[in-house]
Design a protein around this motif. Structure first.
Motif, PDB file in Angstrom:
ATOM      1  N   THR A   1      -3.613  -3.882  -9.663  1.00 13.28           N
ATOM      2  CA  THR A   1      -3.442  -2.406  -8.680  1.00 13.28           C
ATOM      3  C   THR A   1      -4.932  -2.158  -8.482  1.00 13.28           C
ATOM      4  O   THR A   1      -5.840  -2.307  -9.308  1.00 13.28           O
ATOM      5  N   THR A   2      -5.161  -1.359  -7.500  1.00 14.41           N
ATOM      6  CA  THR A   2      -6.501  -0.963  -7.055  1.00 14.41           C
ATOM      7  C   THR A   2      -6.346   0.175  -5.969  1.00 14.41           C
ATOM      8  O   THR A   2      -5.314   0.580  -5.670  1.00 14.41           O
ATOM      9  N   THR A   3      -7.396   0.643  -5.436  1.00 15.51           N
ATOM     10  CA  THR A   3      -7.300   1.595  -4.399  1.00 15.51           C
ATOM     11  C   THR A   3      -7.722   0.878  -3.061  1.00 15.51           C
ATOM     12  O   THR A   3      -8.584  -0.128  -3.178  1.00 15.51           O
TER      13      THR A   3
ATOM     14  N   THR B   1      -3.064   3.505  -2.505  1.00 14.83           N
ATOM     15  CA  THR B   1      -3.136   2.840  -3.571  1.00 14.83           C
ATOM     16  C   THR B   1      -2.857   1.490  -3.088  1.00 14.83           C
ATOM     17  O   THR B   1      -1.789   1.321  -2.353  1.00 14.83           O
TER      18      THR B   1
ATOM     19  N   THR C   1      -5.025   9.633  -1.367  1.00 15.72           N
ATOM     20  CA  THR C   1      -5.705   8.309  -1.922  1.00 15.72           C
ATOM     21  C   THR C   1      -4.538   7.157  -1.558  1.00 15.72           C
ATOM     22  O   THR C   1      -3.249   7.261  -1.901  1.00 15.72           O
TER      23      THR C   1
ATOM     24  N   SER D   1       0.819  -1.275   0.047  1.00 14.00           N
ATOM     25  CA  SER D   1      -0.080  -0.013  -0.032  1.00 14.00           C
ATOM     26  C   SER D   1       0.687   1.143   0.158  1.00 14.00           C
ATOM     27  O   SER D   1       1.974   1.260   0.629  1.00 14.00           O
TER      28      SER D   1
ATOM     29  N   THR E   1      -1.113  -2.257  -4.376  1.00 15.79           N
ATOM     30  CA  THR E   1      -0.622  -3.151  -5.579  1.00 15.79           C
ATOM     31  C   THR E   1      -0.631  -4.389  -5.018  1.00 15.79           C
ATOM     32  O   THR E   1       0.095  -4.603  -3.717  1.00 15.79           O
TER      33      THR E   1
END
Length: 234
Positions: free
Chosen positions: A145-147, A89, A87, A73, A91
């Motif tokens: 990947t995302t949040t 993120t 934010t 993160s 991974t």
């Protein structure tokens, strides 16, 4: 369980007892006996073939890559005009722990809480994933990947991630990972569910023999335990 054992036992009796008896009965002596010997030789060849398949399975098991997933993160500052916000993120990386390469590594499926596959449209927009053409020995690359917010939504109905890949022999494999959020630390944890396939699943005849033998052995053990329990009570 008992029905499956009876079915397997009847199939073994059919192959090794009923068919030879029918051959001798219909053809008589000596033609029936010769036909029975030829038939038994075919069964022996069948068993030898399955033994060879098991040896090949054990040999190739040495070259199956071992993959693990890790969550990283990072908090970034997103500027939008006069306003700015932080934010987080996320991974997800995949690492090859073995000395064997893996090819076409991808996140193939996501399973829900009741272990049914989710439709791709439900998670492809949340998890942005790559197909890794080659993952070498001891290598680690970014898979998805995302949040943090998107991952939080996904975890509401997600239990298992399935990563698929091809080994150097061109055989397809899948590795399952449980994913959950630790309530104490708040961190997302991914744990491997180890599975390389069962040797007992290779072939047809040998698995039947193994199932029947294990069943009768377990019955004998249970019978001995009951006898000892009665002796202790008395």
């Amino acid at each position: 369980m008992h029905r499956a054992i009876v079915r397997d036992l009847m199939f073994i009796i059919l192959l090794f007892v009923a068919v030879p008896f029918v051959l001798i009965y219909l053809l008589g002596l000596p033609n029936g006996l010769i036909s029975m010997l030829i038939y038994m030789q075919l069964l022996i060849i069948w068993i030898q073939l399955e033994l060879s398949m098991r040896q090949q399975f054990l040999y190739r098991s040495q070259f199956i890559p071992i993959l693990t997933l890790k969550v990283l993160s990072k908090t970034i500052l997103v500027e939008s005009g006069e306003n700015s916000r932080e934010t987080e993120t996320i991974t997800i990386t995949v690492r090859n722990l073995s000395d064997n390469p893996a090819f076409n590594v991808m996140l193939s499926r996501i399973l829900s809480d009741d272990y049914t596959p989710l439709e791709p449209r439900m998670w492809t927009s949340v998890l942005r994933c790559n197909i890794i053409d080659h993952l070498g020995p001891r290598d680690e690359k970014q898979l998805c990947t995302t949040t943090a917010n998107e991952l939080e939504q996904l975890l509401n109905n997600t239990r298992v991630l399935e990563v698929s890949y091809v080994d150097k022999y061109g055989e397809w494999h899948s590795t399952a990972f449980t994913i959950n959020k630790n309530k104490k630390t708040g961190k997302v944890e991914i744990i491997t569910i180890p599975y390389l396939g069962k040797l007992e699943e290779v072939g047809i005849l040998l698995p039947l023999f193994n199932t029947v033998v294990l069943y009768f052995r377990s019955r004998r053990v249970l019978r001995k335990l009951k006898t000892k329990k009665r002796e202790v009570v008395n």
